[in-house]
Motif scaffolding. Structure first.
Motif, PDB file in Angstrom:
ATOM      1  N   ARG A 335       0.818  -1.216   0.000  1.00  0.00           N
ATOM      2  CA  ARG A 335       0.000   0.000   0.000  1.00  0.00           C
ATOM      3  C   ARG A 335       0.851   1.265   0.000  1.00  0.00           C
ATOM      4  N   ASP A 336       1.967   1.232   0.716  1.00  0.00           N
ATOM      5  CA  ASP A 336       2.773   2.448   0.849  1.00  0.00           C
ATOM      6  C   ASP A 336       3.790   2.614  -0.274  1.00  0.00           C
ATOM      7  N   GLY A 337       4.130   1.510  -0.969  1.00  0.00           N
ATOM      8  CA  GLY A 337       5.186   1.579  -1.974  1.00  0.00           C
ATOM      9  C   GLY A 337       4.646   1.678  -3.386  1.00  0.00           C
ATOM     10  N   ASP A 338       5.407   1.092  -4.296  1.00  0.00           N
ATOM     11  CA  ASP A 338       5.044   1.113  -5.708  1.00  0.00           C
ATOM     12  C   ASP A 338       5.376  -0.261  -6.279  1.00  0.00           C
ATOM     13  N   ALA A 339       4.538  -1.254  -5.950  1.00  0.00           N
ATOM     14  CA  ALA A 339       4.815  -2.640  -6.322  1.00  0.00           C
ATOM     15  C   ALA A 339       4.220  -3.025  -7.664  1.00  0.00           C
ATOM     16  N   GLY A 340       3.544  -2.099  -8.331  1.00  0.00           N
ATOM     17  CA  GLY A 340       2.983  -2.417  -9.634  1.00  0.00           C
ATOM     18  C   GLY A 340       1.648  -3.130  -9.538  1.00  0.00           C
ATOM     19  N   THR A 341       1.151  -3.540 -10.691  1.00  0.00           N
ATOM     20  CA  THR A 341      -0.198  -4.088 -10.782  1.00  0.00           C
ATOM     21  C   THR A 341      -0.308  -5.531 -10.311  1.00  0.00           C
ATOM     22  N   LEU A 342       0.812  -6.242 -10.216  1.00  0.00           N
ATOM     23  CA  LEU A 342       0.762  -7.663  -9.851  1.00  0.00           C
ATOM     24  C   LEU A 342       1.217  -7.915  -8.415  1.00  0.00           C
ATOM     25  N   GLY A 343       1.468  -6.862  -7.666  1.00  0.00           N
ATOM     26  CA  GLY A 343       2.062  -7.012  -6.342  1.00  0.00           C
ATOM     27  C   GLY A 343       1.222  -7.797  -5.358  1.00  0.00           C
ATOM     28  N   HIS A 344      -0.101  -7.658  -5.397  1.00  0.00           N
ATOM     29  CA  HIS A 344      -0.945  -8.312  -4.393  1.00  0.00           C
ATOM     30  C   HIS A 344      -0.878  -9.830  -4.491  1.00  0.00           C
ATOM     31  N   MET A 345      -0.430 -10.368  -5.624  1.00  0.00           N
ATOM     32  CA  MET A 345      -0.303 -11.818  -5.754  1.00  0.00           C
ATOM     33  C   MET A 345       0.715 -12.381  -4.764  1.00  0.00           C
ATOM     34  N   GLY A 346       1.606 -11.549  -4.282  1.00  0.00           N
ATOM     35  CA  GLY A 346       2.591 -11.998  -3.306  1.00  0.00           C
ATOM     36  C   GLY A 346       1.992 -12.383  -1.970  1.00  0.00           C
ATOM     37  N   THR A 347       0.751 -11.971  -1.698  1.00  0.00           N
ATOM     38  CA  THR A 347       0.110 -12.297  -0.418  1.00  0.00           C
ATOM     39  C   THR A 347      -0.535 -13.669  -0.425  1.00  0.00           C
ATOM     40  N   TRP A 348      -0.494 -14.363  -1.534  1.00  0.00           N
ATOM     41  CA  TRP A 348      -1.205 -15.638  -1.646  1.00  0.00           C
ATOM     42  C   TRP A 348      -0.533 -16.754  -0.859  1.00  0.00           C
ATOM     43  N   HIS A 349      -1.316 -17.775  -0.576  1.00  0.00           N
ATOM     44  CA  HIS A 349      -0.830 -18.955   0.128  1.00  0.00           C
ATOM     45  C   HIS A 349       0.297 -19.624  -0.667  1.00  0.00           C
ATOM     46  N   GLY A 350       1.329 -20.065   0.048  1.00  0.00           N
ATOM     47  CA  GLY A 350       2.461 -20.726  -0.593  1.00  0.00           C
ATOM     48  C   GLY A 350       3.659 -19.832  -0.790  1.00  0.00           C
ATOM     49  N   ASN A 351       3.469 -18.527  -0.617  1.00  0.00           N
ATOM     50  CA  ASN A 351       4.586 -17.591  -0.763  1.00  0.00           C
ATOM     51  C   ASN A 351       5.164 -17.226   0.596  1.00  0.00           C
ATOM     52  N   ALA A 352       6.424 -16.917   0.607  1.00  0.00           N
ATOM     53  CA  ALA A 352       7.083 -16.377   1.796  1.00  0.00           C
ATOM     54  C   ALA A 352       7.418 -14.918   1.529  1.00  0.00           C
ATOM     55  N   THR A 353       7.668 -14.182   2.577  1.00  0.00           N
ATOM     56  CA  THR A 353       7.981 -12.759   2.452  1.00  0.00           C
ATOM     57  C   THR A 353       9.333 -12.467   3.065  1.00  0.00           C
ATOM     58  N   TRP A 354      10.209 -11.866   2.277  1.00  0.00           N
ATOM     59  CA  TRP A 354      11.486 -11.354   2.786  1.00  0.00           C
ATOM     60  C   TRP A 354      11.351  -9.849   2.950  1.00  0.00           C
ATOM     61  N   THR A 355      11.808  -9.350   4.084  1.00  0.00           N
ATOM     62  CA  THR A 355      11.742  -7.917   4.368  1.00  0.00           C
ATOM     63  C   THR A 355      13.135  -7.332   4.440  1.00  0.00           C
ATOM     64  N   HIS A 356      13.329  -6.200   3.836  1.00  0.00           N
ATOM     65  CA  HIS A 356      14.630  -5.532   3.847  1.00  0.00           C
ATOM     66  C   HIS A 356      15.029  -5.208   5.289  1.00  0.00           C
ATOM     67  N   PRO A 357      16.305  -5.429   5.660  1.00  0.00           N
ATOM     68  CA  PRO A 357      16.724  -5.181   7.055  1.00  0.00           C
ATOM     69  C   PRO A 357      16.420  -3.772   7.545  1.00  0.00           C
ATOM     70  N   ALA A 358      16.472  -2.794   6.647  1.00  0.00           N
ATOM     71  CA  ALA A 358      16.191  -1.414   7.045  1.00  0.00           C
ATOM     72  C   ALA A 358      14.737  -1.031   6.808  1.00  0.00           C
ATOM     73  N   GLY A 359      13.915  -2.007   6.435  1.00  0.00           N
ATOM     74  CA  GLY A 359      12.501  -1.731   6.221  1.00  0.00           C
ATOM     75  C   GLY A 359      12.194  -0.969   4.950  1.00  0.00           C
ATOM     76  N   LEU A 360      13.102  -1.022   3.965  1.00  0.00           N
ATOM     77  CA  LEU A 360      12.882  -0.272   2.729  1.00  0.00           C
ATOM     78  C   LEU A 360      11.853  -0.929   1.818  1.00  0.00           C
ATOM     79  N   GLY A 361      11.615  -2.209   2.006  1.00  0.00           N
ATOM     80  CA  GLY A 361      10.681  -2.891   1.127  1.00  0.00           C
ATOM     81  C   GLY A 361      10.605  -4.360   1.461  1.00  0.00           C
ATOM     82  N   ALA A 362       9.862  -5.080   0.646  1.00  0.00           N
ATOM     83  CA  ALA A 362       9.680  -6.515   0.847  1.00  0.00           C
ATOM     84  C   ALA A 362       9.579  -7.196  -0.512  1.00  0.00           C
ATOM     85  N   VAL A 363       9.888  -8.487  -0.511  1.00  0.00           N
ATOM     86  CA  VAL A 363       9.801  -9.300  -1.723  1.00  0.00           C
ATOM     87  C   VAL A 363       9.051 -10.572  -1.380  1.00  0.00           C
TER      88      VAL A 363
END
Length: 676
Positions: A335-363
């Motif tokens: 919501r706060d960044g600019d992940a593009g049109t396909l970003g919400h697919m990352g919230t789906w079941h089966g995915n993991a989330t990596w967060t930047h150590p300084a909180g700059l973003g997530a993958v």
């Protein structure tokens, strides 16, 4: 014509052409048999060295220019040979054993030129390729110095050092900000793997080079030839496993190194001291040096053993867990960044989330076959994208995973391409500018027809969420979605292609086609698209039609959603990506291969039909890419990608695919797979 083309190449790359002709003459006249002093009785090795010279010359001339290539290609080997000659002369005068052994031996070899030019050309490579090339080059060079130990090996090392320094001095790259490379982050694994390769390959080298005289050639003296082969192969196997982050690689390396250390310590330390064979009085420099070398031979594998044990936690890859504990963080960054049109697919079941150590973003990502497949672009601000990409790459390297940025847009491709990564087209996304969208004009005739028919038949569009549905309506939606999957001859695709499970999300909107009698005839789902905290649009995901859905019901639902978004002040509606759709400007072999695969899967998944369906809406096409570190990773990443999209694929499904082609039943666009 051919003569003109050859003349043009000679003018552009005169040094490369001259070197290639000279190498051809040497091969034809069979004068290269003894070109490599380390392998005088192995003509194939000498021929391979000549090929390496030609390839290194071509690479250097393309990146450094003809004059610089000529100067470095002659000066660096000459200085390397002269430096070795001076070292051998002084060392032999002082009675140094290795120097005395090298007196009168040939100091020049064609591979010296290849190594010097490759070291120079590496300076012009992107950061990732530069460090990989230099790591491989120096692993080979130092292995030959430490195990073969001939004068030509020292000359090769000096020439490589001079060539690398010269290349760095003459290359003038434009100053541009770029993310810190991952060299420091991956250095532990890289150095351990390189060391294990050097020990394993060097041990094997002692069996094929004549009279090995390197300081580590003593390894072969303590073992039989069969044991040397076993130790060398086991060390190489452990290096391969450690590179992949396997615990078995660390265990194998420890076992081999413990055994090697014990054997060498017994032969060169314990036995001589027990037998009072170690004498320090009345000995010359060469004898003292020899005894010190023997006594210290066991220290090398012992030191490597200590490093492997100390870094075992770093060398073993982390176990992938698709935990949802970081989902809230990802949603917030979407919501706060600019992940593009396909970003919400990352919230789906089966995915993991990596967060930047300084909180700059997530993958968002998932691991298949030790390949970390990202789910489209990183969730971060555009200004932080390069740093987030670099940090995630380092995270993957630490875990022994190959990073593969999947279904990413042009900005991410540009960041990675600047670092020398390989980008391959994987699909096309269709995006509507809803600020100007309407149903007027000849191109929108199908949309008007569908909308008018829906009005005549009393079909209405219902904007809702899955949670808001009552039990009966929810059961209707589930039946439509699951029946479509059950009708397919191949398993339903996943990863970035949603199904009924992905509808159960309060942020996902449903647009249902509800008939006049109140039952659901078609289902579409829409993922939110945010930019800097503001909702800017929606992305189409699930698109399913029931058996009694009217013709054109999907055109009706999508058109109504676009109009609804326009009236709400949103800017874009994405029709999502079409897998394997060819890019407009992509004419490469990979692009043609994607078209072929799409054609093969068409009877079941309908990718080509889906793309034609989306063209009705007049959307612009944006290319989607998968970006991998090197071309060598493409087959491995392709297997991982296939496993992620169709995890239930079995050999029996190939027969089903053949049957689908034979029946040649067209797939309706409304039933085709949707997603990126």
């Amino acid at each position: 014509m051919a003569h003109t083309a050859l003349l043009g190449r000679f003018r552009r790359f005169p040094v490369s052409v001259a070197v290639a002709l000279a190498a051809a003459v040497l091969v034809v006249t069979a004068r290269m048999a003894h070109a490599e002093p380390d392998f005088p009785h192995h003509p194939p090795v000498a021929a391979l060295a000549l090929v390496a010279v030609v390839l290194a010359t071509v690479l250097a001339e393309r990146s450094l220019g003809s004059l610089r290539t000529l100067v470095i290609g002659t000066a660096a080997p000459a200085l390397g040979v002269l430096g070795t000659l001076l070292t051998v002369t002084i060392g032999s005068a002082l009675g140094e054993a290795h120097a005395e052994f090298a007196v009168g031996k040939p100091l020049f070899a064609p591979s010296i030129v290849a190594a010097a030019l490759l070291g120079a050309a590496s300076a012009a490579m992107p950061a990732q390729h530069r460090w990989r090339t230099r790591a491989a080059l120096w692993t080979v060079v130092l292995t030959l110095v430490l195990f073969a130990g001939h004068g030509s090996d020292l000359a090769r090392a000096l020439a490589t050092l001079i060539g690398t320094a010269a290349g760095a001095a003459v290359v003038r790259r434009a100053s541009r900000p770029h993310p810190r490379t991952t060299r420091d982050a991956v250095s532990a694994r890289t150095w351990v793997v390189a060391t294990l390769i050097a020990l394993g390959a060097g041990t094997l080298v002692t069996l094929v080079v004549p009279d090995p005289d390197g300081v580590l050639s003593l390894f072969a003296d303590a073992m039989s030839d069969r044991a040397v082969v076993v130790v060398g192969l086991l060390l190489l196997a452990s290096a391969w496993l450690v590179q992949r982050g396997r615990r078995a690689g660390v265990v194998l390396a420890v076992v081999v190194l413990v055994t090697l250390t014990a054997v060498l310590a017994d032969v060169f330390l314990i036995e001589p001291m027990t037998d009072d064979a170690v004498q320090w009085q009345g000995l010359g420099l060469d004898a003292i040096e020899w005894q010190v070398t023997l006594l210290g031979a066991w220290l090398v594998p012992a030191a490597v053993l200590f490093v492997v044990i100390a870094l075992r936690g770093t060398l073993v890859r982390a176990r992938f867990r698709a935990a949802g504990g970081c989902r809230d963080d990802l949603v917030e960054m979407l919501r706060d960044g600019d992940a593009g049109t396909l970003g919400h697919m990352g919230t789906w079941h089966g995915n993991a989330t990596w967060t930047h150590p300084a909180g700059l973003g997530a993958v968002a990502y998932r691991v298949r076959g030790e390949v970390a497949l990202t789910v489209s672009d990183p969730a971060c601000a555009a200004a932080d994208r390069a740093e987030v990409v670099a940090a995630f790459t380092a995270f993957c390297e630490r875990n022994g995973w190959v990073p593969a940025f999947t279904s990413v847009h042009e900005p991410v491709r540009e960041i990675l391409a600047a670092e020398g990564w390989t980008a391959l087209p994987v699909g096309v996304e269709s995006v509507l500018d809803v600020t100007t969208f309407d149903l007027r004009g000849k191109k929108r005739q199908d949309l008007r027809t569908a909308s008018n028919r829906a009005d005549r038949e009393g079909v209405r569009d219902e904007w809702t969420t899955l949670d808001a549905l009552d039990v009966d309506r929810r059961a209707e939606v589930e039946a439509i979605c699951t029946r479509w999957a059950a009708d397919r001859r191949l398993p339903e695709m996943g990863f970035t292609l949603g199904g009924f499970r992905e509808l159960d999300d309060p942020d996902v909107r449903l647009v249902l086609a509800v008939a006049a009698d109140g039952h659901v005839t078609a289902v579409t789902s829409w993922l939110p698209v945010y930019e800097h905290g503001t909702l800017t649009g929606y992305t189409l995901d699930v698109m399913r039609r029931g058996e009694d859905g009217m013709p054109g019901v999907m055109e009706f639902l999508i058109a109504r959603t676009a109009l609804r978004a326009r009236d709400a002040g949103l800017t874009t509606v994405s029709l999502s990506g079409t897998p394997l759709a060819a890019h407009a400007d992509a004419r490469s072999l990979v692009a043609r291969g994607s078209l072929l695969v799409a054609r093969l899967l068409e009877p079941v998944y309908g990718f080509r039909s889906l793309q034609r369906f989306k063209e009705k809406f007049g959307a612009r096409h944006e290319p989607l890419w998968i970006v991998v570190p090197t071309p060598l990773h493409v087959p491995r990443v392709a297997r991982a990608l296939a496993g992620a999209y169709v995890p239930g694929l079995r050999p029996k499904h190939l027969w089903a695919l053949r049957q689908a082609h034979r029946s040649a039943a067209p797939v309706a666009p409304a039933r085709a797979a949707s997603g990126s």
